[in-house]
Scaffold this active site. Structure first.
Site, PDB file in Angstrom:
ATOM      1  N   LYS A   1       3.669 -11.617  15.547  1.00  0.00           N
ATOM      2  CA  LYS A   1       2.971 -10.639  14.732  1.00  0.00           C
ATOM      3  C   LYS A   1       2.228 -11.375  13.620  1.00  0.00           C
ATOM      4  O   LYS A   1       2.786 -12.261  12.991  1.00  0.00           O
ATOM      5  CB  LYS A   1       3.985  -9.686  14.113  1.00  0.00           C
ATOM      6  CG  LYS A   1       3.354  -8.629  13.241  1.00  0.00           C
ATOM      7  CD  LYS A   1       4.418  -7.840  12.500  1.00  0.00           C
ATOM      8  CE  LYS A   1       3.783  -6.861  11.536  1.00  0.00           C
ATOM      9  NZ  LYS A   1       4.551  -6.664  10.334  1.00  0.00           N
TER      10      LYS A   1
ATOM     11  N   CYS B   1      10.906  -6.924   4.375  1.00  0.00           N
ATOM     12  CA  CYS B   1      10.901  -5.591   5.001  1.00  0.00           C
ATOM     13  C   CYS B   1      11.140  -4.490   3.971  1.00  0.00           C
ATOM     14  O   CYS B   1      10.906  -3.323   4.262  1.00  0.00           O
ATOM     15  CB  CYS B   1      12.015  -5.440   6.034  1.00  0.00           C
ATOM     16  SG  CYS B   1      11.808  -6.366   7.531  1.00  0.00           S
TER      17      CYS B   1
ATOM     18  N   HIS C   1      11.417 -10.833  10.315  1.00  0.00           N
ATOM     19  CA  HIS C   1      10.870 -12.002   9.618  1.00  0.00           C
ATOM     20  C   HIS C   1      11.603 -13.303   9.928  1.00  0.00           C
ATOM     21  O   HIS C   1      11.160 -14.374   9.534  1.00  0.00           O
ATOM     22  CB  HIS C   1      10.855 -11.755   8.108  1.00  0.00           C
ATOM     23  CG  HIS C   1       9.923 -10.651   7.715  1.00  0.00           C
ATOM     24  ND1 HIS C   1      10.322  -9.337   7.608  1.00  0.00           N
ATOM     25  CD2 HIS C   1       8.601 -10.669   7.467  1.00  0.00           C
ATOM     26  CE1 HIS C   1       9.288  -8.597   7.285  1.00  0.00           C
ATOM     27  NE2 HIS C   1       8.226  -9.376   7.195  1.00  0.00           N
TER      28      HIS C   1
ATOM     29  N   CYS D   1      16.886 -11.724   9.451  1.00  0.00           N
ATOM     30  CA  CYS D   1      16.176 -10.454   9.658  1.00  0.00           C
ATOM     31  C   CYS D   1      15.487 -10.512  11.024  1.00  0.00           C
ATOM     32  O   CYS D   1      14.844 -11.509  11.344  1.00  0.00           O
ATOM     33  CB  CYS D   1      15.144 -10.263   8.551  1.00  0.00           C
ATOM     34  SG  CYS D   1      13.776  -9.228   9.042  1.00  0.00           S
TER      35      CYS D   1
ATOM     36  N   LYS E   1       1.595 -12.244   6.615  1.00  0.00           N
ATOM     37  CA  LYS E   1       1.602 -13.217   5.520  1.00  0.00           C
ATOM     38  C   LYS E   1       2.824 -14.110   5.659  1.00  0.00           C
ATOM     39  O   LYS E   1       2.751 -15.323   5.509  1.00  0.00           O
ATOM     40  CB  LYS E   1       1.656 -12.428   4.200  1.00  0.00           C
ATOM     41  CG  LYS E   1       1.937 -13.259   2.962  1.00  0.00           C
ATOM     42  CD  LYS E   1       0.662 -13.682   2.275  1.00  0.00           C
ATOM     43  CE  LYS E   1       0.882 -14.693   1.170  1.00  0.00           C
ATOM     44  NZ  LYS E   1       1.260 -14.174  -0.102  1.00  0.00           N
TER      45      LYS E   1
ATOM     46  N   CYS F   1      16.638  -7.188   3.480  1.00  0.00           N
ATOM     47  CA  CYS F   1      15.524  -8.119   3.735  1.00  0.00           C
ATOM     48  C   CYS F   1      14.392  -7.734   2.781  1.00  0.00           C
ATOM     49  O   CYS F   1      13.849  -6.626   2.884  1.00  0.00           O
ATOM     50  CB  CYS F   1      15.042  -8.043   5.181  1.00  0.00           C
ATOM     51  SG  CYS F   1      13.494  -8.953   5.428  1.00  0.00           S
TER      52      CYS F   1
ATOM     53  N   HIS G   1      -5.632  -8.601   6.045  1.00  0.00           N
ATOM     54  CA  HIS G   1      -5.828  -9.438   7.217  1.00  0.00           C
ATOM     55  C   HIS G   1      -6.092  -8.550   8.433  1.00  0.00           C
ATOM     56  O   HIS G   1      -6.113  -7.318   8.335  1.00  0.00           O
ATOM     57  CB  HIS G   1      -4.665 -10.411   7.419  1.00  0.00           C
ATOM     58  CG  HIS G   1      -3.314  -9.785   7.634  1.00  0.00           C
ATOM     59  ND1 HIS G   1      -3.030  -8.966   8.697  1.00  0.00           N
ATOM     60  CD2 HIS G   1      -2.168  -9.875   6.908  1.00  0.00           C
ATOM     61  CE1 HIS G   1      -1.770  -8.575   8.636  1.00  0.00           C
ATOM     62  NE2 HIS G   1      -1.216  -9.099   7.554  1.00  0.00           N
TER      63      HIS G   1
ATOM     64  N   HIS H   1      -3.983  -5.499   9.125  1.00  0.00           N
ATOM     65  CA  HIS H   1      -4.270  -4.315   8.304  1.00  0.00           C
ATOM     66  C   HIS H   1      -5.580  -3.664   8.760  1.00  0.00           C
ATOM     67  O   HIS H   1      -5.699  -2.447   8.842  1.00  0.00           O
ATOM     68  CB  HIS H   1      -4.436  -4.688   6.832  1.00  0.00           C
ATOM     69  CG  HIS H   1      -3.279  -5.427   6.234  1.00  0.00           C
ATOM     70  ND1 HIS H   1      -3.423  -6.586   5.520  1.00  0.00           N
ATOM     71  CD2 HIS H   1      -1.953  -5.165   6.246  1.00  0.00           C
ATOM     72  CE1 HIS H   1      -2.248  -7.008   5.103  1.00  0.00           C
ATOM     73  NE2 HIS H   1      -1.320  -6.172   5.545  1.00  0.00           N
TER      74      HIS H   1
HETATM   75  N1  MSP Z   1       3.756  -0.785   2.696  1.00  0.00           N
HETATM   76  C1  MSP Z   1       4.339  -0.553   3.958  1.00  0.00           C
HETATM   77  C2  MSP Z   1       3.849   0.760   4.548  1.00  0.00           C
HETATM   78  C3  MSP Z   1       4.109   1.946   3.713  1.00  0.00           C
HETATM   79  S1  MSP Z   1       3.418   3.377   4.399  1.00  0.00           S
HETATM   80  C4  MSP Z   1       4.028   4.631   3.540  1.00  0.00           C
HETATM   81  C5  MSP Z   1       3.972  -1.680   4.910  1.00  0.00           C
HETATM   82  N2  MSP Z   1       2.915  -2.408   4.570  1.00  0.00           N
HETATM   83  S2  MSP Z   1       2.329  -3.635   5.400  1.00  0.00           S
HETATM   84  O1  MSP Z   1       1.156  -4.029   4.697  1.00  0.00           O
HETATM   85  O2  MSP Z   1       3.329  -4.614   5.605  1.00  0.00           O
HETATM   86  O3  MSP Z   1       2.002  -3.107   6.811  1.00  0.00           O
HETATM   87  C6  MSP Z   1       1.315  -1.919   6.959  1.00  0.00           C
HETATM   88  C7  MSP Z   1       0.993  -1.640   8.390  1.00  0.00           C
HETATM   89  O4  MSP Z   1       0.179  -2.665   8.894  1.00  0.00           O
HETATM   90  C8  MSP Z   1       2.214  -1.520   9.285  1.00  0.00           C
HETATM   91  O5  MSP Z   1       2.044  -0.368  10.081  1.00  0.00           O
HETATM   92  C9  MSP Z   1       2.129  -2.696  10.178  1.00  0.00           C
HETATM   93  O6  MSP Z   1       2.529  -2.409  11.482  1.00  0.00           O
HETATM   94  C10 MSP Z   1       0.635  -2.962  10.166  1.00  0.00           C
HETATM   95  N3  MSP Z   1       0.434  -4.338  10.449  1.00  0.00           N
HETATM   96  C11 MSP Z   1       0.727  -5.417   9.690  1.00  0.00           C
HETATM   97  N4  MSP Z   1       0.513  -6.525  10.434  1.00  0.00           N
HETATM   98  C12 MSP Z   1       0.096  -6.171  11.663  1.00  0.00           C
HETATM   99  C13 MSP Z   1      -0.331  -6.824  12.790  1.00  0.00           C
HETATM  100  N5  MSP Z   1      -0.331  -8.111  12.881  1.00  0.00           N
HETATM  101  N6  MSP Z   1      -0.795  -6.058  13.818  1.00  0.00           N
HETATM  102  C14 MSP Z   1      -0.915  -4.707  13.732  1.00  0.00           C
HETATM  103  N7  MSP Z   1      -0.498  -4.067  12.698  1.00  0.00           N
HETATM  104  C15 MSP Z   1       0.097  -4.770  11.686  1.00  0.00           C
HETATM  105  O7  MSP Z   1       4.613  -1.833   5.923  1.00  0.00           O
END
Ligand code: MSP
Length: 506
Positions: free
Chosen positions: A299, A129, A151, A148, A302, A126, A18, A21
């Site tokens: 934020k 997380c 979330h 949490c 999902k 959690c 999304h 990411h």
């Molecule tokens: N799998 C772990 C990271 C492991 S790194 C060794 C994780 N994954 S995640 O898919 O949930 O999120 C990855 C990154 O995407 C995090 O840095 C998180 O901040 C970023 N983002 C997820 N949603 C976001 C937004 N809505 N806005 C900006 N960044 C976001 O955490």
């Protein structure tokens, strides 16, 4: 050749890619492209985080094996990055064998150092997380308590025999390391947050799970699998050969920048350097911490259900329109609020009106007043100083992982060039040396703009390059030398072409 390496977090495969990411991945891509243009040998790593309870549960809910689940989702990330023009040099999946080998090597190294020990753990977990919380950290909302803080979901009380990483032993070493490397974390207030957190005292953390099967078995006790964060963080090493290709590993570690979101600082800036120190490996050179993209103040995630699919936005705004918005709208490090209106406004003002219009008007005037052949720039153009400033400011902003600043500096040059045209009104003048001088300068400014925008909007930059009559690939030019004033050869064909950024209705 100087080397530069950077990473994004590896994304959980419980969700499709999304905007949240895409955000960090696009920032990393632009920074990687910029460094390649500086002539550096770049290694840009991204990938997927596929182990742990969260993925196990998502797979259970979908009625498939976790491996199958990961195999279905991981390619969606790869495909999304391809469509967004992401130039990662590697894509690591934590279910790959090279990763498993490296994780086990790292676990063994920390175990050999005496920093991993068996103990009993009671805590509040959690799953979204994949982290434990203390009671004080939990929050209350809408009548429910013990939620949490991220979330806003209930946490699980967990008690199990785990192996622990003795993080508490690393307080002094971490503080000393950060004192010796005071600029390692940007923005600065994140560094203060990390140091403050370490000073409060560090708790050991559990690095294994006995009840879970979906993970990497501990090399010294196969009845446990590695905690997903220990596993995930190791990707930064395993992807560059730790445990499988020592020479490669040595040539790329330590990494220049981990790009991470502000929610995963503790893992990256406290756990991770301590794990590395324990194993006798140098900590990273830098961390660039980004904010969140918010949708209506929340934020995007999902779990919150407010997800924007980046691929839908590309259909409307083009890859470059979307990349530009993501890079320019929010200073990296701050939170940004995603709105469709904001996207349209930025697209129209910066891309359609400023850049697109500049290119179209230069091509039109050159077509009408210079027989379509671009004249040479003058040596003493007033635009030369603007260009020089833009190049210097862009360069320092890109090195500090500040794309919005770099683009702002670049757009100053675009605006200065538009003003230069408006002040001279070459469209009203008779063909001749005065018009030629103005148009040569505008073309030279556009050549420099193509060089400066390539990292952010590569297809657009290449299109500008070709329309002003330059040959070859922008990506093969070397900065900053190529951006010195006077590089436009003149005497080349300028083409008008279709509008690069047709205006959008809000
Ligand atoms: N799998 C772990 C990271 C492991 S790194 C060794 C994780 N994954 S995640 O898919 O949930 O999120 C990855 C990154 O995407 C995090 O840095 C998180 O901040 C970023 N983002 C997820 N949603 C976001 C937004 N809505 N806005 C900006 N960044 C976001 O955490």
């Amino acid at each position: 050749m100087p080397r530069f390496s950077l990473t994004t977090p590896i994304y959980y495969v419980n969700a499709k890619p999304h905007l949240g990411h895409a955000y960090t991945t696009i920032v990393a891509d632009a920074v990687a492209r910029w460094h390649r243009m500086l002539g550096e040998d770049v290694h840009f790593l991204t990938g997927t985080d596929e182990h742990g309870l969260k993925i196990q549960q998502a797979a259970d809910a979908a009625g498939v094996s976790p491996q199958q689940f990961a195999d279905d989702i991981a390619p969606l990330f790869q495909q999304a990055w391809e469509r967004l023009g992401i130039t990662n040099d590697d894509f690591i999946r934590t279910t790959e064998n090279r990763h498993k080998v490296g994780v086990q090597k790292l676990l063994q190294a920390c175990h050999d150092a005496g920093d991993i020990e068996l103990d009993v753990y009671r805590g509040l977990y959690c799953v979204p997380c994949e982290a434990y919380y203390t009671e004080e950290e939990l929050v209350a909302e809408s009548g429910a308590s013990n939620l949490c803080p991220i979330h806003k979901k209930p946490v699980d009380a967990v008690e199990e025999e785990n192996y622990f990483f003795r993080l508490s032993r690393f307080e002094d070493r971490l503080l000393k390391w950060y004192a010796d490397h005071p600029t390692a974390i940007t923005p600065q207030h994140r560094m203060n947050e990390v140091v403050g957190f370490i000073k409060q005292g560090l708790n050991d953390f559990s690095v294994s799970r006995k009840t879970l099967k979906w993970g990497v078995p501990l090399p010294f006790d196969e009845s446990h699998v590695a905690y997903v964060w220990f596993d995930a963080l190791s990707n930064y090493l395993t992807a560059i050969g730790y445990g499988t290709d020592d020479a490669k590993f040595k040539s790329w570690w330590p990494v220049d920048f981990h790009l991470i979101g502000k929610d995963i600082i503790r893992f990256h800036c406290v756990y991770w350097p301590a794990m590395l120190m324990s194993a006798g490996i140098e900590p990273p050179k830098g961390w660039a911490v980004g904010g969140w993209l918010l949708v209506g103040g929340e934020k995007m995630s999902k779990t919150s259900g407010n997800v924007v699919n980046p691929l839908d936005l590309i259909d409307d705004f083009g890859v470059d329109g979307f990349r530009y918005y993501v890079l320019a709208e929010t200073p990296y490090g701050n939170d940004g609020d995603f709105t469709y209106e904001g996207l349209v406004a930025r697209y129209n003002s910066d891309l359609a009106n400023n850049l697109g219009n500049l290119l179209a008007r230069v091509a039109t005037v050159v077509g009408k007043k210079c027989d379509g052949i671009g004249p040479r720039p003058s040596e003493s153009s007033p635009l030369a100083a603007s260009a020089k400033e833009a190049v210097a400011a862009a360069q320092s902003a890109w090195s500090a992982v500040q794309p919005s600043k770099a683009l702002d500096a670049t757009w100053q040059l675009i605006r200065a060039t538009n003003s230069h045209l408006e002040n001279n009104e070459p469209w009203k003048a008779e063909p001749g040396p005065t018009v030629d001088a103005v148009m040569g300068d505008a073309l030279e400014a556009l050549r420099i703009v193509a060089l400066l925008t390539f990292a952010a909007v590569p297809t657009t930059a290449q299109a500008i390059w070709e329309r002003i009559g330059m040959s070859g690939d922008v990506s093969e030019q070397r900065l900053p030398d190529a951006a010195a004033w006077g590089g436009y050869p003149g005497g080349v064909q300028v083409t008008k072409g279709e509008s690069l950024f047709p205006r959008k209705q809000a």
